[in-house]
Scaffold this motif. Structure first.
Motif, PDB file in Angstrom:
ATOM      1  N   PRO A 157      40.683  36.742 -20.117  1.00 10.18           N
ATOM      2  CA  PRO A 157      39.745  36.310 -19.537  1.00 10.18           C
ATOM      3  C   PRO A 157      38.399  35.997 -20.590  1.00 10.18           C
ATOM      4  CG  PRO A 157      39.895  37.975 -18.002  1.00 10.18           C
ATOM      5  CD  PRO A 157      40.849  38.508 -19.588  1.00 10.18           C
TER       6      PRO A 157
ATOM      7  N   SER B 144      37.615  41.296  -8.968  1.00 14.32           N
ATOM      8  CA  SER B 144      36.743  41.526  -9.805  1.00 14.32           C
ATOM      9  C   SER B 144      36.970  42.934 -10.842  1.00 14.32           C
ATOM     10  CB  SER B 144      35.168  41.174 -10.111  1.00 14.32           C
ATOM     11  OG  SER B 144      34.543  41.601 -10.826  1.00 14.32           O
TER      12      SER B 144
ATOM     13  N   GLU C 230      36.855  36.190 -14.839  1.00 17.38           N
ATOM     14  CA  GLU C 230      37.766  36.878 -14.990  1.00 17.38           C
ATOM     15  C   GLU C 230      37.984  36.664 -12.885  1.00 17.38           C
ATOM     16  OE1 GLU C 230      37.157  41.193 -16.903  1.00 17.38           O
ATOM     17  OE2 GLU C 230      36.095  41.074 -15.056  1.00 17.38           O
TER      18      GLU C 230
END
Length: 567
Positions: A310, A521, A440
């Protein structure tokens, strides 16, 4: 005209660097490019003009020249403004492939060469066209006298008393005459674009005459594709000029003239075709401006699909944000839109045509000019186009969805023309993700958009779209699932987790619920459970190990979501 004639014109500032034995080649058109691979825009016989921005080092010259030779261009002319002189590696590559090479003095604009070649090839076929072409540099340069196609249309009005507009293939107004009253309505634009696509698709001879509300309009295709093709007197623009003519049908602009061209003399028709050539210069310029945004989208897509960290994706997004939203203070939210064009004969890769269409569809249909399209980055892979749409960060009381792309509204203004262009031949389907707030969530957003597109593909119609909101509609079917099927489904997915929780007090089920509620998340889920992110990753990894599922895949997330609901 012959290449030899170019050297006899001092005003062009050309110097021959190689290919003296090939100067009797015929020049049939001009193309200006700085693409590393312009071959898809070439049809043969062009004089290719380049500023050498494609060249990063000496190794780039050989493949570039090889592509030009394979496309059967007449010659290459390289500008000296960028590097001071034409590199020796380019001279050597042209000599190996017997491609004539000219150097263009930095004091000479490419527009000057383009104008000269177009005039000579066409034989200055009409006095009016020559007058318009003579003004080409003023129209296509920046500054107070510039203005691009709008100036061309104003000249048509002042010199020939013709009202004219330039429309995109979806009917969006790209340019129009100043103070034109009444203006073309959105409904009329959509109707004209639909007629244009239908006529081009079926191979009708241009110009296409369309009566709308008591007024007859004549439609002239604007053949961009990175080139100006000079035509002999009385000739007509070819139909598809790309590898697949259907791609051209769905991407060409059109020039709309408020007049019936059915009784026009050949000279007047040739004038209008010459005007479309001038407008094509602006089309090519705008296409070239998309290169950076397309490259950014392609890089992000590759990172997401290859499972990059990410942090690496976030770094790339930080580069993209100021390009797509200049002056934006904070990093934006992002949405993903996936599009696919499918031909009924299943022929060819369709990613490029889907890319072109998606770039147009995502522009506000009521926004004239290029500004809105500057905020769109579209990549393509195989037969799929993927758009990365930035949304300005919103205040905390909003979730961003109200300002984002909505599937229901996305095709509202373009359904009619695109359905006409695809009728009897193909389909366009789109899927739209929810807004995500960090790198993400981008992989999940891509899978969500792809799944939504598959939902759209299951519907009837030539042009269909579905959004992330519709994915939750599976819940509506749960009461109709037989009890034994529900029990077997939930047991297969959740029993391994329940057994593990009983033995180890690991709280995998609550972790799974929180992870799905947080839209995958890691940060938000960890905060919600008051865990370190590494602890959360360990638990999710254990869930995947016990069930054989992958929580980064949308299909597996949906299965877990339904299993939890049914339990």
């Amino acid at each position: 005209m012959r290449l030899r004639a170019l050297l006899d014109t001092d005003a062009l500032g050309l110097k021959l660097l190689g290919g003296e034995d090939e100067l009797d080649r015929t020049v049939r058109g001009v193309m200006t490019t700085d693409l590393r691979d312009p071959s898809r825009y070439l049809s043969g016989g062009e004089l290719v003009l380049t500023g050498l921005a494609w060249r990063r080092d000496a190794a780039d010259s050989e493949p570039f020249v090889r592509l030009l030779v394979q496309a059967q261009v007449a010659a290459l002319a390289a500008g000296e403004a960028e590097l001071g002189s034409v590199p020796e590696d380019l001279v050597a590559a042209c000599a190996r492939h017997r491609l004539p090479l000219f150097a263009v003095n930095e004091s000479v604009a490419f527009a000057t060469i383009t104008e000269h070649v177009v005039r000579q090839v066409s034989g200055e076929r009409a006095g009016d066209l020559a007058a318009v072409v003579d003004r080409h540099r003023r129209m296509m340069t920046s500054g107070p006298a510039g203005g691009g196609p709008d100036v061309v249309l104003d000249l048509l009005g002042s010199d020939l008393d013709l009202r004219a507009w330039v429309l995109s293939p979806t009917g969006r107004q790209v340019a129009g005459p100043k103070d034109a009253e009444p203006a073309l309505s959105a409904e009329v634009c959509a109707r004209l674009a639909a007629e244009h696509l239908a006529a081009t698709r079926t191979g009708r001879r241009a110009p296409y005459r369309v009566p709308v509300g008591g007024t007859t309009y004549s439609l002239f295709p604007v053949r961009g594709r990175g080139q100006l093709q000079a035509m002999a007197p009385g000739a007509r623009a070819p139909q598809g000029t790309g590898r697949d003519g259907r791609e051209t049908v769905l991407s060409d602009w059109l020039l709309v003239v408020e007049a019936d061209a059915g009784e026009w003399a050949e000279e007047r028709l040739d004038l209008l075709y010459g005007v479309t050539q001038l407008i094509a210069v602006e089309r090519d310029r705008r296409d070239a401006a998309r290169t950076v945004r397309r490259r950014l989208a392609q890089e992000v897509l590759e990172l997401v699909q290859t499972g990059a960290a990410p942090a690496e994706i976030a770094a790339r997004l930080r580069v993209a944000a100021p390009v797509l939203l200049p002056g934006l203070g904070a990093a934006p939210h992002w949405q993903v839109v996936v599009a696919r064009v499918e031909w009924e004969d299943g022929a060819g890769e369709t990613g490029r045509v889907a890319q072109t269409l998606l770039e147009e569809i995502l522009v506000d249909p009521h926004a004239a000019g290029p500004e809105q399209s500057d905020r769109i980055a579209v990549a393509h892979t195989g037969d799929e186009a993927v758009a990365l749409v930035p949304l300005p960060a919103v205040s905390s009381e909003h979730d961003g969805s109200e300002t984002g792309v909505l599937a229901d509204a996305l095709l509202e203004s373009v359904r009619e023309p695109l359905s006409a262009g695809l009728d009897g031949d193909g389909r366009l389907t789109l899927g739209v993700s929810a807004a995500v707030h960090s790198a993400e969530g981008l992989r999940g957003a891509l899978e969500e958009a792809r799944h939504a597109r598959r939902v759209a593909a299951a519907r009837p119609g030539r042009v269909c779209a579905a959004g992330h909101q519709e994915l939750a509609s599976h819940v509506l079917l749960l009461p109709f699932v037989p009890d034994d099927v529900r029990r077997a489904f939930t047991a297969r997915l959740l029993d391994p987790l329940r057994d593990y929780d009983r033995r180890h007090r690991a709280e995998l089920i609550p972790t799974l619920e929180a992870f799905l509620d947080s839209d995958g998340s890691w940060t938000r889920c960890a905060n919600r459970l008051h865990l370190h992110v590494n602890t959360l990753r360990y638990r999710v990894g254990r869930i995947e190990q016990l069930t054989g599922r992958d929580l980064s895949r949308l299909e597996d997330k949906l299965d877990f979501f339904l299993a939890l609901r049914m339990s």
